[in-house]
Design an enzyme around this catalytic site. Structure first.
Site, PDB file in Angstrom:
ATOM      1  CB  THR A 141     -45.565 -37.742  41.210  1.00  0.00           C
ATOM      2  OG1 THR A 141     -45.808 -38.175  42.372  1.00  0.00           O
ATOM      3  CG2 THR A 141     -44.539 -36.848  40.749  1.00  0.00           C
ATOM      4  CE  LYS A 198     -49.100 -32.736  46.726  1.00  0.00           C
ATOM      5  NZ  LYS A 198     -48.525 -33.984  46.531  1.00  0.00           N
ATOM      6  NE  ARG A 220     -43.301 -38.599  43.656  1.00  0.00           N
ATOM      7  CZ  ARG A 220     -43.130 -38.191  44.972  1.00  0.00           C
ATOM      8  NH1 ARG A 220     -42.142 -38.739  45.911  1.00  0.00           N
ATOM      9  NH2 ARG A 220     -44.354 -37.672  45.423  1.00  0.00           N
ATOM     10  CD  GLU A 276     -50.692 -38.769  45.837  1.00  0.00           C
ATOM     11  OE1 GLU A 276     -51.061 -38.076  47.061  1.00  0.00           O
ATOM     12  OE2 GLU A 276     -49.602 -38.324  45.402  1.00  0.00           O
TER      13      GLU A 276
HETATM   14  C1  3PG Z   1     -44.883 -36.641  48.252  1.00  0.00           C
HETATM   15  O1  3PG Z   1     -45.495 -36.093  47.436  1.00  0.00           O
HETATM   16  O2  3PG Z   1     -44.024 -37.383  48.284  1.00  0.00           O
HETATM   17  C2  3PG Z   1     -45.617 -36.409  49.461  1.00  0.00           C
HETATM   18  O3  3PG Z   1     -45.806 -35.139  49.752  1.00  0.00           O
HETATM   19  C3  3PG Z   1     -45.045 -37.145  50.530  1.00  0.00           C
HETATM   20  O4  3PG Z   1     -44.272 -36.377  51.725  1.00  0.00           O
HETATM   21  P1  3PG Z   1     -43.693 -37.232  52.998  1.00  0.00           P
HETATM   22  O5  3PG Z   1     -42.958 -38.174  52.397  1.00  0.00           O
HETATM   23  O6  3PG Z   1     -43.002 -36.137  53.447  1.00  0.00           O
HETATM   24  O7  3PG Z   1     -44.854 -37.669  53.505  1.00  0.00           O
END
Ligand code: 3PG
Length: 211
Positions: free
Chosen positions: A72, A132, A48, A44
């Site tokens: 995101t 999710k 960002r 994924e």
């Molecule tokens: C995110 O969207 O950044 C995820 O949920 C990742 O979370 P983590 O960095 O705690 O694994």
């Protein structure tokens, strides 16, 4: 050219879906190869950074066997841009009306982000059963998911947020969890340092969590 996978197929590729933040699209191909070397065939890429969409394109070019999702995803524009870049599926931290419309219009597979029973109920009412759970650890963790199994037997989750390698087994043993998401497999620092050996080792550790 690899065949496009269904969302269920993508979620079954690894017990841990690596969630990545990429600043340099030029590193994306090697990143994908490092994950594949450890057996992980899904990623994924979060939208960002300005490099994210090019990173998705690079991964698809360098590693066609990799199932690439865009994360995101916040707006209808994000849905369109991710679809154009070739993302196979989308992941959102939360959900809203315009975003849902864009998903349906472009027929994009998606894991919409939920954190309450009302949100789960709302997604199921729209035919979206793969969800999710975010932010998982902060919102009730594995106990929350276990409580959802009774009222919402059709919902299947990919919990993310705060799920370390050590915590992952607590989630993966639940019948309504297909996989978990986590940034620990390919942390931003390791990508920046092009530390592919560590990422491959983490990917192997992620695959070893398969029950
Ligand atoms: C995110 O969207 O950044 C995820 O949920 C990742 O979370 P983590 O960095 O705690 O694994």
């Amino acid at each position: 050219m690899s065949k496009k996978r269904s969302l269920d197929e993508a979620m079954a590729l690894s017990p841990v879906m690596p969630i990545v933040v990429i600043d340099d699209a030029g590193a994306a191909g090697e990143l994908a190869e490092a994950l594949l070397a450890g057996g992980v065939k899904v990623i994924e890429v979060t939208l960002r950074t300005p490099a994210a969409l090019d990173a998705i394109r690079e991964i698809k070019k360098a590693a066609p066997e990799m199932s690439v999702g865009a994360g995101t995803v916040l707006t209808p524009r994000d849905v369109g841009r991710a679809a154009d870049a070739g993302a196979e599926f989308l992941v959102t931290p939360g959900i809203n009306g315009p975003l849902l419309e864009a998903l349906f219009t472009l027929r994009m597979a998606c894991l919409p982000g939920v954190a309450t029973p009302s949100e789960v109920s709302g997604m199921l009412a729209r035919g979206m059963t793969r969800l999710k759970f975010f932010p998982a650890e902060q919102s009730g963790g594995a106990a929350w998911l276990a409580a959802m199994a009774g009222p919402f037997p059709d919902a299947v989750f990919c919990p993310t947020g705060g799920i370390s390698r050590e915590l992952a087994p607590d989630y993966l043993k639940l019948p309504n969890v297909a996989c978990v998401g986590g940034s620990w497999v390919a942390p931003a620092k390791a990508i920046e340092a092009r530390d592919w050996a560590t990422i491959t080792e983490n990917a192997r550790a992620a695959m070893a969590l398969a029950s």
